[in-house]
Design an enzyme around this catalytic site. Structure first.
Site, mmCIF file in Angstrom:
data_model
loop_
_atom_site.group_PDB
_atom_site.id
_atom_site.type_symbol
_atom_site.label_atom_id
_atom_site.label_comp_id
_atom_site.label_asym_id
_atom_site.label_seq_id
_atom_site.Cartn_x
_atom_site.Cartn_y
_atom_site.Cartn_z
ATOM 1 N N GLY A 44 16.782 16.247 -32.285
ATOM 2 C CA GLY A 44 17.888 15.536 -31.622
ATOM 3 C C GLY A 44 18.475 15.185 -32.768
ATOM 4 N N HIS A 265 -5.500 21.439 -31.996
ATOM 5 C CA HIS A 265 -5.538 21.561 -33.358
ATOM 6 C C HIS A 265 -6.698 21.434 -33.784
ATOM 7 C CE1 HIS A 265 -4.561 20.560 -37.539
ATOM 8 N NE2 HIS A 265 -3.408 20.858 -37.352
ATOM 9 N N ARG A 329 -4.850 27.886 -36.126
ATOM 10 C CA ARG A 329 -5.429 26.949 -35.415
ATOM 11 C C ARG A 329 -6.147 27.234 -34.337
ATOM 12 N NH1 ARG A 329 -0.149 22.938 -35.943
ATOM 13 N NH2 ARG A 329 -0.546 22.658 -38.241
HETATM 14 C C1 LIG Z 1 0.419 14.164 -36.020
HETATM 15 C C2 LIG Z 1 1.095 15.292 -36.064
HETATM 16 C C3 LIG Z 1 1.444 15.943 -37.176
HETATM 17 C C4 LIG Z 1 2.262 17.277 -37.310
HETATM 18 N N1 LIG Z 1 2.550 17.788 -38.444
HETATM 19 C C5 LIG Z 1 3.481 18.700 -38.553
HETATM 20 C C6 LIG Z 1 3.534 19.339 -39.714
HETATM 21 O O1 LIG Z 1 3.058 18.773 -40.767
HETATM 22 N N2 LIG Z 1 4.513 20.366 -39.716
HETATM 23 C C7 LIG Z 1 5.231 20.659 -38.695
HETATM 24 O O2 LIG Z 1 5.736 21.813 -38.726
HETATM 25 N N3 LIG Z 1 4.872 20.191 -37.681
HETATM 26 C C8 LIG Z 1 3.934 19.208 -37.348
HETATM 27 N N4 LIG Z 1 3.669 18.577 -36.152
HETATM 28 C C9 LIG Z 1 4.631 18.814 -34.868
HETATM 29 C C10 LIG Z 1 5.894 18.411 -35.038
HETATM 30 O O3 LIG Z 1 6.012 17.031 -35.576
HETATM 31 C C11 LIG Z 1 6.757 18.168 -33.731
HETATM 32 O O4 LIG Z 1 6.684 19.376 -32.903
HETATM 33 C C12 LIG Z 1 8.195 17.862 -33.938
HETATM 34 O O5 LIG Z 1 8.383 16.763 -34.728
HETATM 35 C C13 LIG Z 1 8.992 17.790 -32.426
HETATM 36 O O6 LIG Z 1 10.288 17.254 -32.733
HETATM 37 P P1 LIG Z 1 11.432 17.130 -31.592
HETATM 38 O O7 LIG Z 1 12.677 16.877 -32.273
HETATM 39 O O8 LIG Z 1 11.222 18.234 -30.863
HETATM 40 O O9 LIG Z 1 10.645 15.871 -30.962
HETATM 41 P P2 LIG Z 1 10.175 14.478 -31.179
HETATM 42 O O10 LIG Z 1 10.146 14.102 -32.705
HETATM 43 O O11 LIG Z 1 8.937 14.255 -30.459
HETATM 44 O O12 LIG Z 1 11.278 13.532 -30.635
HETATM 45 C C14 LIG Z 1 11.689 13.295 -29.287
HETATM 46 C C15 LIG Z 1 12.624 12.385 -28.959
HETATM 47 O O13 LIG Z 1 12.982 12.345 -27.546
HETATM 48 C C16 LIG Z 1 13.255 11.199 -27.142
HETATM 49 N N5 LIG Z 1 12.657 11.238 -25.771
HETATM 50 C C17 LIG Z 1 11.579 11.715 -25.181
HETATM 51 N N6 LIG Z 1 11.488 11.611 -23.923
HETATM 52 C C18 LIG Z 1 12.574 10.843 -23.728
HETATM 53 C C19 LIG Z 1 13.252 10.511 -22.331
HETATM 54 N N7 LIG Z 1 12.474 10.914 -21.283
HETATM 55 N N8 LIG Z 1 14.349 9.951 -22.385
HETATM 56 C C20 LIG Z 1 14.774 9.798 -23.639
HETATM 57 N N9 LIG Z 1 14.517 10.140 -24.879
HETATM 58 C C21 LIG Z 1 13.329 10.648 -24.784
HETATM 59 C C22 LIG Z 1 12.142 10.161 -28.082
HETATM 60 O O14 LIG Z 1 12.707 8.974 -27.979
HETATM 61 C C23 LIG Z 1 12.438 10.916 -29.244
HETATM 62 O O15 LIG Z 1 13.641 10.679 -30.022
HETATM 63 C C24 LIG Z 1 2.893 17.374 -36.091
HETATM 64 C C25 LIG Z 1 2.866 16.916 -34.706
HETATM 65 C C26 LIG Z 1 1.881 15.767 -34.910
HETATM 66 C C27 LIG Z 1 1.316 15.094 -33.544
#
Ligand SMILES: Cc1cc2nc3c(=O)[nH]c(=O)nc-3n(C[C@H](O)[C@H](O)[C@H](O)COP(=O)(O)OP(=O)(O)OC[C@H]3O[C@@H](n4cnc5c(N)ncnc54)[C@H](O)[C@@H]3O)c2cc1C
Length: 636
Positions: A44, A265, A329
């Site tokens: 986002g 994981h 994994r």
């Molecule tokens: C501990 C951990 C370590 C990880 N390490 C790695 C790594 O080293 N390498 C890798 O490639 N991946 C890694 N991952 C996976 C990766 O971090 C995530 O898949 C990725 O960051 C998701 O990004 P995103 O922007 O899709 O969602 P997110 O970062 O989850 O962002 C979601 C956004 O949506 C908003 N939101 C959610 N629901 C609503 C709602 N109903 N209304 C309004 N806003 C909402 C939230 O506020 C947030 O701003 C890891 C995951 C975890 C849990």
């Protein structure tokens, strides 16, 4: 019905050709369009910043008080790209192939190839932003290895890669906020999508501080709301991670794809108590140097330093000599479970295996290991009070990531016109199993490099009536959201929402977790239905709606999890094969590996909502492989 809109032509030229063929919006006209972006994580944040940089007007929403607190900040280990800085045989083609194979041949060739292509742009872009990636002595960016690959292609910033990448996206975003092209709406929760004439034209959100229900209109809506791994209750995800946004979109016409594809994981700190609410990931990068083992004799209770080398079972190195500890994994998780099920697990509960750094420390020195993983070792010691430089870490699989999500076509548009879905929220490019360090790559590819093109094609090629938030569709969505909120507050039962969520997590972990069978899935469906029924009679949701009320927030999310879990279980039941993270015990090879059925299940399963009282309808997008041969996945 499901047209993925994959461009014709040779694989390597599809994206270029498509970008050329997409209609453009001229710079002066971009200002006339408003785009809603929900989510400020890597998907986002990068999308909102890039769209505003192009000239669109963007309204950006998130749950947290600051965009910087999106769950992406937790990502530890790194981000993949096919730069081949190591000169070890990497290429766009190899990253493409590894991802397709890692996903057990259940992803779209064209999307994955594009992902591998733009992976290199992401690194250049992030370096230009100033992301402090680790560097070699000579100044070049450093790489390490992640599971499912025999090359080193993972770029990293110690164990804080997500945080650093998010700060980069956030800087770009704030530049646009200052320029007046992005309006930030923090502390808002999306509770419904507004559809006018079959097109997504807005959202209804709850202001989490005041409780006010707000309507926001736009020309298109982009969902980047992350994954739903918290459906398992215990997971490595942030506590606010939810399915609500994507589930509400599903109820408004967006198909939900492969909901049963979840990733467990292998390297997380094991569960230690009944009332624990969170699990902690130990990054996969640790498997570069840590060796996984258990005692050879079931029930061996000796401390690790008293178990001689000859009595240790380095089961991954033994079974998978080519990939060793760096198998993907799903494979590592299933093997850890199998060892523990045989009674060879360690620790108080017997549900843990060792991740041992003794050899690496002896070989490279403690200082070198500290430089690579210092913050992860510190985190482990803080949580467990055990020093991993001296005693092996104890790890066990935990729910971590979801490959399922809203179905999108090549343009990242869902089946609901004008609703785009990016990052972990879409059904993703990872097929049945995601390789490590590929989620950050996908989120940033979607946000920085794909949506800026494809949304222009949509806006320029579609007619939309002029509307305001006075339109009846907004009123109707507001009414629905208000009524549901009041319904939650009026249950007045005796059981906490967390308790329902914990039980749901147990059901899913038991029957739809690392391995599944038909009998268990059928049982899970009944148990979920019963639990949901009880929730609406007996949950306790204190407080008011016109107020800051975290109990209410959690109740709404758990209510959605209780519905969505049934969809997951149905999807798992329908897929009569094993592939990647979906392991049905009835379909395994003699060596207990996942056995696919390419003849009957080489498709994306996309579910269409048909009303609360009816089963959803299953649609299938056939997966066509023209550039890779479908083989039995082997890491031996
Ligand atoms: C501990 C951990 C370590 C990880 N390490 C790695 C790594 O080293 N390498 C890798 O490639 N991946 C890694 N991952 C996976 C990766 O971090 C995530 O898949 C990725 O960051 C998701 O990004 P995103 O922007 O899709 O969602 P997110 O970062 O989850 O962002 C979601 C956004 O949506 C908003 N939101 C959610 N629901 C609503 C709602 N109903 N209304 C309004 N806003 C909402 C939230 O506020 C947030 O701003 C890891 C995951 C975890 C849990």
């Amino acid at each position: 019905m499901l047209d993925a809109k994959i461009p014709s032509g040779p694989l390597a030229e599809k994206w270029d050709k498509h970008r050329f063929e997409l209609k453009l919006v001229n710079p002066a006209n971009k200002r006339k369009y408003t785009i809603i972006v929900v989510g400020t994580g890597l998907a986002g944040g990068s999308a909102a910043a890039s769209l505003a940089e192009l000239g669109y007007y963007v309204n950006n929403f998130c749950i947290q008080d600051s965009p910087r607190r999106a769950h992406s900040i937790a990502a530890q280990g790194g981000i993949n790209a096919a730069k081949n800085y190591q000169n070890d045989g990497d290429s766009i083609r190899r990253l493409f192939y590894d991802t397709i194979k890692g996903g057990d041949f259940r992803s779209r060739e064209a999307n994955v190839y594009r992902l591998a292509q733009v992976s290199n742009n992401i690194i250049d872009h992030c370096v230009a932003q100033g992301i402090p990636f680790a560097r070699e002595y000579g100044g070049l960016l450093a790489n390490r290895s992640f599971g499912g690959a025999q090359v080193s292609r993972t770029f990293y910033a110690r164990g804080q890669t997500g945080q650093q990448l998010l700060l980069g996206a956030y800087s770009s975003l704030m530049r646009q906020v200052a320029a007046g092209r992005v309006s930030m709406f923090p502390r808002r929760e999306l509770l419904d999508i507004v559809v006018v004439n079959g097109q997504a034209r807005g959202i209804v959100v709850r202001n989490l501080v005041t409780g006010e229900i707000e309507s926001h209109g736009a020309d298109a809506v982009v969902l980047c709301t992350g994954g739903y791994a918290n459906v398992f209750y215990l997971s490595t995800n942030a506590m606010a991670s939810n399915v609500s946004a994507t589930y509400r979109a599903y109820k408004k016409g967006a198909f939900f794809a492969n909901p049963c594809y979840t990733q467990i994981h292998p390297t997380c700190i094991p569960v230690h108590g009944t009332y624990q609410s969170k699990l902690t990931l130990m990054s996969e990068s640790l498997r570069n140097d840590g060796r996984v083992w258990v005692p050879k004799t079931p029930g061996d209770q000796r401390p690790p330093d008293q178990i001689p080398e000859s009595e240790r079972d380095y089961y991954l190195e033994e079974k998978y000599p080519s990939f060793g500890n760096l198998v993907p994994r799903d494979v590592a998780s299933r093997n850890a479970k199998a060892q523990c099920d045989m009674g060879k697990g360690v620790g108080e509960t017997g549900f843990a295996v060792y991740l041992d750094f003794a050899d690496a420390i002896q070989r490279d020195s403690q200082e070198v290991i500290r430089q690579k993983y210092g913050n992860l070792f510190q985190m482990y010691e803080k949580i467990t009070a055990s020093n991993p430089y001296e005693t092996p870490m104890m790890i066990y699989p935990a729910s971590h990531y979801v490959m399922g999500g809203l179905w999108v076509d090549y343009n990242l548009m869902s089946t609901l016109d004008g609703l785009f879905v990016l990052g972990e929220a879409n059904f993703s490019d990872h097929g049945a199993n995601r390789l490590g360090a590929s989620a950050l790559m996908q989120g940033l590819a979607d946000g920085y490099f794909v949506i800026p093109y494809t949304i222009g094609g949509y806006l320029a090629g579609t007619d939309r009536p002029e509307i305001t938030t006075d339109h009846p569709a907004f009123k109707e969505a507001t009414r629905y959201v208000t009524e549901r909120t009041q319904k939650l507050l009026s249950i007045n039962g005796n059981r906490t929402v967390d308790d329902f969520h914990r039980e749901l997590g147990h059901i899913l972990w038991e029957y739809c977790g690392m391995s599944r069978n038909d009998e268990g899935l059928l049982k899970a469906r009944t148990l979920i239905q019963e639990l949901r029924e009880e929730f609406w009679k007996n949950a306790v949701v204190p407080g008011l709606s016109e107020d800051f009320n975290q109990s209410l927030e959690r109740a709404g999310r758990v209510a959605d999890f209780l519905e969505f879990a049934e969809l997951m279980v149905m999807d798992a039941f329908e897929r009569k094969e094993s592939c990647g993270g979906h392991f049905n015990e009835a379909y395994q090879t003699e060596e207990q590996e996942a056995m696919r059925d390419d003849e009957n299940f080489c498709h994306v399963a996309a579910w269409e909502y048909k009303g609360d009282d009816n089963d959803p309808e299953l649609h299938k997008e056939p997966l066509v492989f023209e550039n890779v041969e479908l083989t039995q996945r082997s890491y031996k």
